[in-house]
Scaffold this motif. Sequence first.
Motif, PDB file in Angstrom:
ATOM      1  N   PRO A  43      15.612  18.973  -2.602  1.00 41.20           N
ATOM      2  CA  PRO A  43      15.972  17.918  -3.564  1.00 41.20           C
ATOM      3  C   PRO A  43      15.384  18.162  -4.949  1.00 41.20           C
ATOM      4  CG  PRO A  43      15.322  16.960  -1.466  1.00 41.20           C
ATOM      5  CD  PRO A  43      14.997  18.417  -1.388  1.00 41.20           C
ATOM      6  N   VAL A  44      14.189  18.730  -4.989  1.00 37.83           N
ATOM      7  CA  VAL A  44      13.573  19.099  -6.260  1.00 37.83           C
ATOM      8  C   VAL A  44      13.026  20.511  -6.118  1.00 37.83           C
ATOM      9  CG1 VAL A  44      11.388  17.994  -5.602  1.00 37.83           C
ATOM     10  CG2 VAL A  44      11.838  18.464  -8.008  1.00 37.83           C
ATOM     11  N   THR A  45      13.353  21.382  -7.044  1.00 38.12           N
ATOM     12  CA  THR A  45      12.905  22.769  -6.964  1.00 38.12           C
ATOM     13  C   THR A  45      11.463  22.895  -7.448  1.00 38.12           C
ATOM     14  OG1 THR A  45      13.584  23.372  -9.207  1.00 38.12           O
ATOM     15  CG2 THR A  45      15.273  23.506  -7.463  1.00 38.12           C
ATOM     16  N   LEU A  46      10.837  24.019  -7.135  1.00 34.81           N
ATOM     17  CA  LEU A  46       9.486  24.274  -7.632  1.00 34.81           C
ATOM     18  C   LEU A  46       9.485  24.387  -9.154  1.00 34.81           C
ATOM     19  CD1 LEU A  46       7.984  26.739  -4.997  1.00 34.81           C
ATOM     20  CD2 LEU A  46       7.919  24.237  -5.067  1.00 34.81           C
ATOM     21  N   HIS A  47      10.574  24.892  -9.718  1.00 40.30           N
ATOM     22  CA  HIS A  47      10.681  24.940 -11.185  1.00 40.30           C
ATOM     23  C   HIS A  47      10.705  23.521 -11.760  1.00 40.30           C
ATOM     24  CE1 HIS A  47      11.789  26.257 -15.191  1.00 40.30           C
ATOM     25  NE2 HIS A  47      12.857  25.476 -15.158  1.00 40.30           N
ATOM     26  N   ASP A  48      11.452  22.611 -11.108  1.00 42.10           N
ATOM     27  CA  ASP A  48      11.463  21.212 -11.541  1.00 42.10           C
ATOM     28  C   ASP A  48      10.052  20.620 -11.477  1.00 42.10           C
ATOM     29  OD1 ASP A  48      14.262  21.101 -11.909  1.00 42.10           O
ATOM     30  OD2 ASP A  48      14.577  20.617  -9.792  1.00 42.10           O
ATOM     31  N   ALA A  49       9.344  20.907 -10.379  1.00 44.30           N
ATOM     32  CA  ALA A  49       7.993  20.383 -10.216  1.00 44.30           C
ATOM     33  C   ALA A  49       7.052  20.933 -11.296  1.00 44.30           C
ATOM     34  CB  ALA A  49       7.464  20.717  -8.824  1.00 44.30           C
ATOM     35  N   ARG A  50       7.248  22.196 -11.648  1.00 48.13           N
ATOM     36  CA  ARG A  50       6.458  22.787 -12.727  1.00 48.13           C
ATOM     37  C   ARG A  50       6.729  22.074 -14.053  1.00 48.13           C
ATOM     38  NH1 ARG A  50       6.904  26.614 -16.872  1.00 48.13           N
ATOM     39  NH2 ARG A  50       5.185  28.121 -17.030  1.00 48.13           N
ATOM     40  N   LEU A  51       8.006  21.752 -14.306  1.00 49.98           N
ATOM     41  CA  LEU A  51       8.348  21.050 -15.539  1.00 49.98           C
ATOM     42  C   LEU A  51       7.667  19.682 -15.616  1.00 49.98           C
ATOM     43  CD1 LEU A  51      12.169  21.744 -16.053  1.00 49.98           C
ATOM     44  CD2 LEU A  51      10.244  22.723 -17.318  1.00 49.98           C
ATOM     45  N   ALA A  52       7.489  19.012 -14.474  1.00 48.09           N
ATOM     46  CA  ALA A  52       6.818  17.716 -14.477  1.00 48.09           C
ATOM     47  C   ALA A  52       5.365  17.870 -14.917  1.00 48.09           C
ATOM     48  CB  ALA A  52       6.900  17.075 -13.101  1.00 48.09           C
ATOM     49  N   THR A  53       4.685  18.905 -14.406  1.00 46.40           N
ATOM     50  CA  THR A  53       3.313  19.180 -14.862  1.00 46.40           C
ATOM     51  C   THR A  53       3.307  19.547 -16.333  1.00 46.40           C
ATOM     52  OG1 THR A  53       2.479  19.836 -12.686  1.00 46.40           O
ATOM     53  CG2 THR A  53       1.343  20.731 -14.598  1.00 46.40           C
ATOM     54  N   LEU A  54       4.251  20.373 -16.755  1.00 44.84           N
ATOM     55  CA  LEU A  54       4.337  20.775 -18.163  1.00 44.84           C
ATOM     56  C   LEU A  54       4.478  19.555 -19.069  1.00 44.84           C
ATOM     57  CD1 LEU A  54       4.794  22.897 -20.421  1.00 44.84           C
ATOM     58  CD2 LEU A  54       7.222  22.904 -19.781  1.00 44.84           C
ATOM     59  N   THR A  55       5.356  18.627 -18.722  1.00 49.83           N
ATOM     60  CA  THR A  55       5.540  17.435 -19.550  1.00 49.83           C
ATOM     61  C   THR A  55       4.302  16.546 -19.498  1.00 49.83           C
ATOM     62  OG1 THR A  55       7.921  17.543 -19.168  1.00 49.83           O
ATOM     63  CG2 THR A  55       7.040  15.455 -19.985  1.00 49.83           C
ATOM     64  N   GLY A  56       3.638  16.476 -18.335  1.00 48.10           N
ATOM     65  CA  GLY A  56       2.385  15.734 -18.273  1.00 48.10           C
ATOM     66  C   GLY A  56       1.346  16.287 -19.224  1.00 48.10           C
ATOM     67  N   LEU A  57       1.264  17.600 -19.324  1.00 49.54           N
ATOM     68  CA  LEU A  57       0.328  18.229 -20.265  1.00 49.54           C
ATOM     69  C   LEU A  57       0.725  17.923 -21.709  1.00 49.54           C
ATOM     70  CD1 LEU A  57      -0.002  21.691 -18.484  1.00 49.54           C
ATOM     71  CD2 LEU A  57      -1.741  19.883 -18.553  1.00 49.54           C
ATOM     72  N   LEU A  58       2.034  17.916 -21.969  1.00 50.37           N
ATOM     73  CA  LEU A  58       2.530  17.557 -23.304  1.00 50.37           C
ATOM     74  C   LEU A  58       2.112  16.142 -23.677  1.00 50.37           C
ATOM     75  CD1 LEU A  58       4.514  17.972 -25.772  1.00 50.37           C
ATOM     76  CD2 LEU A  58       6.285  17.015 -24.273  1.00 50.37           C
ATOM     77  N   VAL A  59       2.360  15.203 -22.773  1.00 55.81           N
ATOM     78  CA  VAL A  59       2.013  13.803 -23.044  1.00 55.81           C
ATOM     79  C   VAL A  59       0.516  13.634 -23.197  1.00 55.81           C
ATOM     80  CG1 VAL A  59       2.040  11.481 -22.054  1.00 55.81           C
ATOM     81  CG2 VAL A  59       4.091  12.910 -21.942  1.00 55.81           C
ATOM     82  N   ARG A  60      -0.258  14.281 -22.357  1.00 50.89           N
ATOM     83  CA  ARG A  60      -1.720  14.140 -22.425  1.00 50.89           C
ATOM     84  C   ARG A  60      -2.257  14.613 -23.777  1.00 50.89           C
ATOM     85  NH1 ARG A  60      -5.181  17.224 -17.934  1.00 50.89           N
ATOM     86  NH2 ARG A  60      -5.049  18.931 -19.458  1.00 50.89           N
ATOM     87  N   GLN A  61      -1.764  15.746 -24.250  1.00 46.95           N
ATOM     88  CA  GLN A  61      -2.238  16.235 -25.543  1.00 46.95           C
ATOM     89  C   GLN A  61      -1.781  15.329 -26.681  1.00 46.95           C
ATOM     90  OE1 GLN A  61      -2.192  20.455 -26.085  1.00 46.95           O
ATOM     91  NE2 GLN A  61      -1.945  20.324 -28.317  1.00 46.95           N
ATOM     92  N   ALA A  62      -0.548  14.818 -26.593  1.00 42.92           N
ATOM     93  CA  ALA A  62      -0.054  13.921 -27.637  1.00 42.92           C
ATOM     94  C   ALA A  62      -0.899  12.650 -27.712  1.00 42.92           C
ATOM     95  CB  ALA A  62       1.410  13.570 -27.373  1.00 42.92           C
ATOM     96  N   VAL A  63      -1.263  12.100 -26.560  1.00 39.19           N
ATOM     97  CA  VAL A  63      -2.089  10.889 -26.528  1.00 39.19           C
ATOM     98  C   VAL A  63      -3.513  11.203 -26.980  1.00 39.19           C
ATOM     99  CG1 VAL A  63      -3.095   9.149 -24.999  1.00 39.19           C
ATOM    100  CG2 VAL A  63      -0.677   9.757 -24.775  1.00 39.19           C
TER     101      VAL A  63
END
Length: 384
Positions: free
Chosen positions: A347-367
């Motif tokens: 249902p969700v690929t490992l690449h998709d899961a990686r993108l979720a971590t990537l966006t979390g890192l983006l949001v964390r740095q922005a905040v």
Amino acid sequence: MPPIRLNRRHFLGCSAAAGWAISQGKDVEGAMNLPPVRLGLIGLGNRGTNLLRSALDLPEAEIIALADVEERHRRRAQGIAEKARNRRPDAYADPLELLARDDLDAVLIAVPNDRHATLNRAALDAGKHLYAEKPLGLDLPECDALIAASASRPDQIVHVGFQRRSNPRFREGVDLIRSGDLGTPLEARSSWTSSNGPVDGHDNWLSHRERSGDWMIEQGVHIWDWLHWVADGPPARACGFGRRDVFAELQPDRDVTDHYSVTLEWPNGFHASFVHSWVDPADDAFTGISQRIVGTAGGFDFGTGTATFRDRSLPRRSIHPGNLPDTRFALSAFLVAIRSPEPIAPPVTLHDARLATLTGLLVRQAVDERRVVTLDEIEAPSIA
């Protein structure tokens, strides 16, 4: 062991997983007639117990062994399993002892985030199919290492616990958006707010960014994955603001962002707003999870399954209303994939899961930096 009755809740889980597999053009009839998948569970806290209860509702799962560092967690889980199935699974303090067993087909792992990379890799090295809880990793190197390990073992099934991807309301809601019935998607509006803070976890792991990744990684990844799914990719940039001191009087060494808001933007102009907080009043008007999409012709509320249109002559449309057991759906999809005679895309690929971590890192740095941060600043070279 007495026969397991096929109740309506289990039927919904099986039909959702089978429907997902059939939608991939796969014949799952043969898989349904195979022996149960022999499961081990590692991590028996709140999430692990939820996984255990969901697995016990699925006749295609046989719970063989459990592992947790806490004896009280092990005993509680053994009691839950014994009551449900009349069989008491073996229990271990050391998860590596569980993984060494040769009578296990697969493991479900729900441990603190800083142990994901080590135990997920150990499960693959032990030859087990793996259901890994989110996040895939605390950083991109952890994600990439697991992706590489999985790629070298193509016969081992790996699913990641983004259970919304297996929820029929979410799946059909995304299909509705992509059909164009809501017009051009303009905006996502989302919140995840609670009055239950401060939330600590065993040994206070949720209180510390080094162990949890902060809430943008620990919990927010569910929202980021949903947004990627709707928008067909990650955002280009984000800006946000937050507070890491709201529980300082209670926990002076706490360093996670217990209240923040963020705006994300995609290259095509689609944008999303998200509020994440543990300090809201104990009132339904303030707390809960909201996930909505607004388009030029209407909107869809993923929480209720309601589509509403700007053209008032069009009736509201309801998609799978009410509470749905999406964890059970996700586990059933994992078991179907293991038992299938031919490969089925997760249902969700490992690449998709990686993108979720990537966006979390983006949001964390922005905040953290209280500025606009672009994805290019965060992203490491992608795996081919």
